[in-house]
Write an enzyme that holds these catalytic residues in place. Structure first.
Site, PDB file in Angstrom:
ATOM      1  N   ASP A   1      -5.134  -1.352  -4.406  1.00  0.00           N
ATOM      2  CA  ASP A   1      -4.678  -2.340  -3.525  1.00  0.00           C
ATOM      3  C   ASP A   1      -3.604  -1.629  -2.562  1.00  0.00           C
ATOM      4  O   ASP A   1      -2.564  -0.979  -3.069  1.00  0.00           O
ATOM      5  CB  ASP A   1      -3.676  -3.495  -4.119  1.00  0.00           C
ATOM      6  CG  ASP A   1      -4.730  -4.305  -4.981  1.00  0.00           C
ATOM      7  OD1 ASP A   1      -5.731  -5.018  -4.326  1.00  0.00           O
ATOM      8  OD2 ASP A   1      -4.421  -4.617  -6.100  1.00  0.00           O
TER       9      ASP A   1
ATOM     10  N   LYS B   1       2.708   0.757 -13.923  1.00  0.00           N
ATOM     11  CA  LYS B   1       3.471   1.440 -12.665  1.00  0.00           C
ATOM     12  C   LYS B   1       4.990   0.970 -12.721  1.00  0.00           C
ATOM     13  O   LYS B   1       4.918  -0.527 -12.574  1.00  0.00           O
ATOM     14  CB  LYS B   1       2.945   1.617 -11.543  1.00  0.00           C
ATOM     15  CG  LYS B   1       1.375   2.332 -11.770  1.00  0.00           C
ATOM     16  CD  LYS B   1       0.650   2.236 -10.347  1.00  0.00           C
ATOM     17  CE  LYS B   1      -0.739   2.604 -10.512  1.00  0.00           C
ATOM     18  NZ  LYS B   1      -1.475   2.629  -9.110  1.00  0.00           N
TER      19      LYS B   1
ATOM     20  N   THR C   1      -5.646   1.729 -11.247  1.00  0.00           N
ATOM     21  CA  THR C   1      -4.861   0.545 -10.515  1.00  0.00           C
ATOM     22  C   THR C   1      -4.191  -0.300 -11.574  1.00  0.00           C
ATOM     23  O   THR C   1      -4.483  -0.236 -12.667  1.00  0.00           O
ATOM     24  CB  THR C   1      -6.030  -0.178  -9.857  1.00  0.00           C
ATOM     25  OG1 THR C   1      -5.466  -1.514  -9.359  1.00  0.00           O
ATOM     26  CG2 THR C   1      -7.226  -0.380 -10.934  1.00  0.00           C
ATOM     27  N   SER C   2      -3.259  -1.107 -11.002  1.00  0.00           N
ATOM     28  CA  SER C   2      -2.502  -2.027 -11.806  1.00  0.00           C
ATOM     29  C   SER C   2      -3.344  -3.361 -12.022  1.00  0.00           C
ATOM     30  O   SER C   2      -2.950  -4.113 -12.622  1.00  0.00           O
ATOM     31  CB  SER C   2      -1.215  -2.429 -11.379  1.00  0.00           C
ATOM     32  OG  SER C   2      -0.325  -1.364 -11.235  1.00  0.00           O
TER      33      SER C   2
ATOM     34  N   ASP D   1      -4.941   4.962  -6.023  1.00  0.00           N
ATOM     35  CA  ASP D   1      -4.629   3.380  -6.364  1.00  0.00           C
ATOM     36  C   ASP D   1      -5.487   2.574  -5.414  1.00  0.00           C
ATOM     37  O   ASP D   1      -6.441   3.221  -4.578  1.00  0.00           O
ATOM     38  CB  ASP D   1      -3.108   3.306  -5.738  1.00  0.00           C
ATOM     39  CG  ASP D   1      -2.657   1.685  -5.772  1.00  0.00           C
ATOM     40  OD1 ASP D   1      -2.760   1.206  -6.950  1.00  0.00           O
ATOM     41  OD2 ASP D   1      -2.517   1.315  -4.614  1.00  0.00           O
TER      42      ASP D   1
ATOM     43  N   ASP E   1       0.328   3.485  -2.256  1.00  0.00           N
ATOM     44  CA  ASP E   1       0.954   2.553  -1.062  1.00  0.00           C
ATOM     45  C   ASP E   1       2.264   2.112  -1.337  1.00  0.00           C
ATOM     46  O   ASP E   1       3.075   1.796  -0.469  1.00  0.00           O
ATOM     47  CB  ASP E   1       0.061   1.599  -0.727  1.00  0.00           C
ATOM     48  CG  ASP E   1       0.091   0.494  -1.574  1.00  0.00           C
ATOM     49  OD1 ASP E   1       0.546  -0.555  -1.202  1.00  0.00           O
ATOM     50  OD2 ASP E   1      -0.207   0.579  -2.744  1.00  0.00           O
TER      51      ASP E   1
END
Length: 222
Positions: free
Chosen positions: A20, A145, A113-114, A18, A170
């Site tokens: 962020d 996600k 990543t989103s 991931d 995270d």
């Protein structure tokens, strides 16, 4: 779950990372932008912040404003993405991220990543981190996600069985996505521990990586 006191050794064929909160500390800008959004919509900022980490923006909006049309969420998300991409004040690497990524050179790994391409590029650049060659971004998937699609696509692109992947995450949504993909999860930072990762560390200074001759990645975590 507290940070692992005794180092845990994990083996994998690929790592899925991931961005962020895991590689990049973007909490300052996320807080600024989402709290402004919460105020505009008459929502409690603290409650909004419990939802938004790990998800694509429109997916967070769907949770927070369930009666709002999808098209409106998508349009609102596009505006917010542009705002987030332009605002990198306070964006820095998570401690140890640069060393961690350097250790992964030549080993199978991907960013999952989103964020979209523009936002992920802006934040990784702002944090002084190299972008992995394989990147699964918001444009790559049909579901955000906690759906596992992104992690499964990352594994497929690397040609590695999901069971042989380790996810670094995270957020609750990210940990759930990794679990749903059938992968082991290393939780990074204070948000991760409450969501049941296999192990959790405060940051990436507590992770070391070594590539074995047979292609296995050896992780020492904790």
């Amino acid at each position: 779950m507290p940070a692992t006191a005794t180092p845990t050794v994990l083996t994998a064929r690929a790592l899925l990372l991931d961005m962020d909160g895991t590689l990049v500390d973007s909490d300052a800008v996320v807080e600024r932008i989402w709290r402004r959004w919460a105020e505009r919509h008459g929502l409690d900022g603290d409650e909004v912040m419990k939802v938004v980490h790990g998800r694509q923006g429109h997916a967070s909006m769907a949770v927070l404003l369930p009666e709002r049309p999808v098209a409106q969420n998508l349009a609102d998300n596009a505006r917010m993405l542009a705002e987030e991409t332009a605002d990198v004040d306070g964006v820095v690497e998570v401690p140890g991220a640069g060393v961690f990524l350097a250790a992964l050179r030549g080993l199978p790994h991907a960013l999952v990543t989103s964020a979209d391409v523009a936002l992920s590029t802006a934040r990784m650049n702002a944090a002084g981190l190299p972008l992995p060659d394989v990147r699964i971004t918001a444009e790559s998937v049909g579901a955000s996600k906690p759906d596992p699609e992104g992690f499964l696509k990352g594994a497929a692109e690397l040609g590695v069985d999901p069971a042989d992947c380790v996810v670094f995450e995270d957020s609750g949504a990210g940990v759930a996505a990794g679990r749903a993909a059938g992968m082991r999860v290393v939780g990074v930072g204070p948000r991760a521990g409450a969501h049941g990762p296999d192990v959790v560390v405060p940051d990436l200074t507590r992770v070391s990586v070594e590539g074995a001759a047979d292609g296995t990645i050896l992780l020492r975590v904790g």
